[in-house]
Design an enzyme around this catalytic site. Structure first.
Site, PDB file in Angstrom:
ATOM      1  N   LYS A   1      93.038  51.970-121.477  1.00  0.00           N
ATOM      2  CA  LYS A   1      92.345  51.232-120.428  1.00  0.00           C
ATOM      3  C   LYS A   1      92.383  49.752-120.764  1.00  0.00           C
ATOM      4  O   LYS A   1      92.144  49.352-121.907  1.00  0.00           O
ATOM      5  CB  LYS A   1      90.890  51.714-120.311  1.00  0.00           C
ATOM      6  CG  LYS A   1      90.156  51.163-119.105  1.00  0.00           C
ATOM      7  CD  LYS A   1      88.763  51.762-119.028  1.00  0.00           C
ATOM      8  CE  LYS A   1      88.009  51.229-117.816  1.00  0.00           C
ATOM      9  NZ  LYS A   1      86.635  51.751-117.748  1.00  0.00           N
TER      10      LYS A   1
ATOM     11  N   SER B   1      79.974  54.374-116.631  1.00  0.00           N
ATOM     12  CA  SER B   1      80.387  54.059-117.994  1.00  0.00           C
ATOM     13  C   SER B   1      79.306  53.231-118.673  1.00  0.00           C
ATOM     14  O   SER B   1      78.830  52.246-118.110  1.00  0.00           O
ATOM     15  CB  SER B   1      81.700  53.268-117.990  1.00  0.00           C
ATOM     16  OG  SER B   1      82.754  54.033-117.459  1.00  0.00           O
TER      17      SER B   1
ATOM     18  N   ARG C   1      92.167  58.458-112.157  1.00  0.00           N
ATOM     19  CA  ARG C   1      92.068  57.047-112.530  1.00  0.00           C
ATOM     20  C   ARG C   1      93.476  56.472-112.623  1.00  0.00           C
ATOM     21  O   ARG C   1      94.188  56.661-113.598  1.00  0.00           O
ATOM     22  CB  ARG C   1      91.345  56.884-113.872  1.00  0.00           C
ATOM     23  CG  ARG C   1      91.056  55.416-114.223  1.00  0.00           C
ATOM     24  CD  ARG C   1      90.285  55.289-115.517  1.00  0.00           C
ATOM     25  NE  ARG C   1      91.123  55.514-116.690  1.00  0.00           N
ATOM     26  CZ  ARG C   1      90.661  55.581-117.941  1.00  0.00           C
ATOM     27  NH1 ARG C   1      89.355  55.474-118.154  1.00  0.00           N
ATOM     28  NH2 ARG C   1      91.487  55.778-118.953  1.00  0.00           N
TER      29      ARG C   1
END
Length: 213
Positions: free
Chosen positions: A140, A111, A42
């Site tokens: 994030k 998610s 990510r």
């Protein structure tokens, strides 16, 4: 080849900004040496070409270690490097669209931030879900408010597919997440930002095992 979500305790996610200046290869190699068996790539702020090359590297490292490799968001890159699966958020492509691209054999993770999203992900054919953010997190951007341990308890009771607790989880609070019913926890900054990654993984794993007794 059918890919399956591994039965494991720690789910690792890369983050170049939190890795203390160490290379992606250094960080992921350390995680794999420590016995981590699922790694998600990510990296939000890199050019597509760089992400492709980094994912090719991680595909090789995870294959050599017998670990599962997931790419966040980028279905095209996941396919190009033959990743085991892809993880998408609520604002990304829906599961059905992703499935039409990656085929039946690859893993799709989603998610989720509450019971309704969990039920929807299961109904749409996700292979696993992220449950969180359990605690406040800064790793994030544009993250929603913490969902707390109650949602972890709900997932432990009602999810028919594997789930990964995620969001603000550290060595000092992971025991409470396990006590709420999580068997797999995702830690980001706690792992990639550790001075000695192998030692941190061992400490987190020991804390989780103790809490599960």
């Amino acid at each position: 080849m059918q890919r399956t979500f591994p039965t494991t305790d720690i789910y690792a996610i890369t983050d170049n900004n939190l890795s203390l200046g160490r290379s992606l290869e250094h960080v992921v190699s350390a995680l794999l040496r420590a016995g981590v068996r699922i790694v998600q790539y990510r990296e939000k702020d890199k050019d597509a070409g760089i992400m492709l090359e980094e994912c090719r590297l991680l595909r090789r490292l995870t294959q050599e270690a017998g670990a599962c490799f997931i790419v966040n968001d980028h279905v095209d890159i996941a396919l190009l490097v033959d990743a085991d699966g892809v993880h998408v958020g609520q604002e990304d492509l829906p599961v059905a669209a992703v499935r039409s691209l990656v085929g039946a054999e690859r893993i799709i993770g989603v998610s989720t931030h509450g019971p309704n999203q969990l039920a929807q992900a299961i109904a749409q054919g996700a292979n696993y879900v992220g449950v969180g953010p359990v605690f406040a997190t800064n790793t994030k951007k544009n993250v929603c408010a913490p969902v707390g341990l109650d949602y972890v308890r709900h997932a432990a009771k009602h999810s028919s597919i594997p789930f990964v607790a995620i969001g603000g989880i550290k060595e000092h609070n992971v025991a409470s997440v396990v006590a709420a019913g999580a068997t797999c926890c995702c830690l980001v900054s706690e792992l990639v930002g550790a001075d000695t990654i192998e030692e941190k993984v061992a400490h987190v794993r020991a804390t989780m095992a103790q809490a599960d007794k």
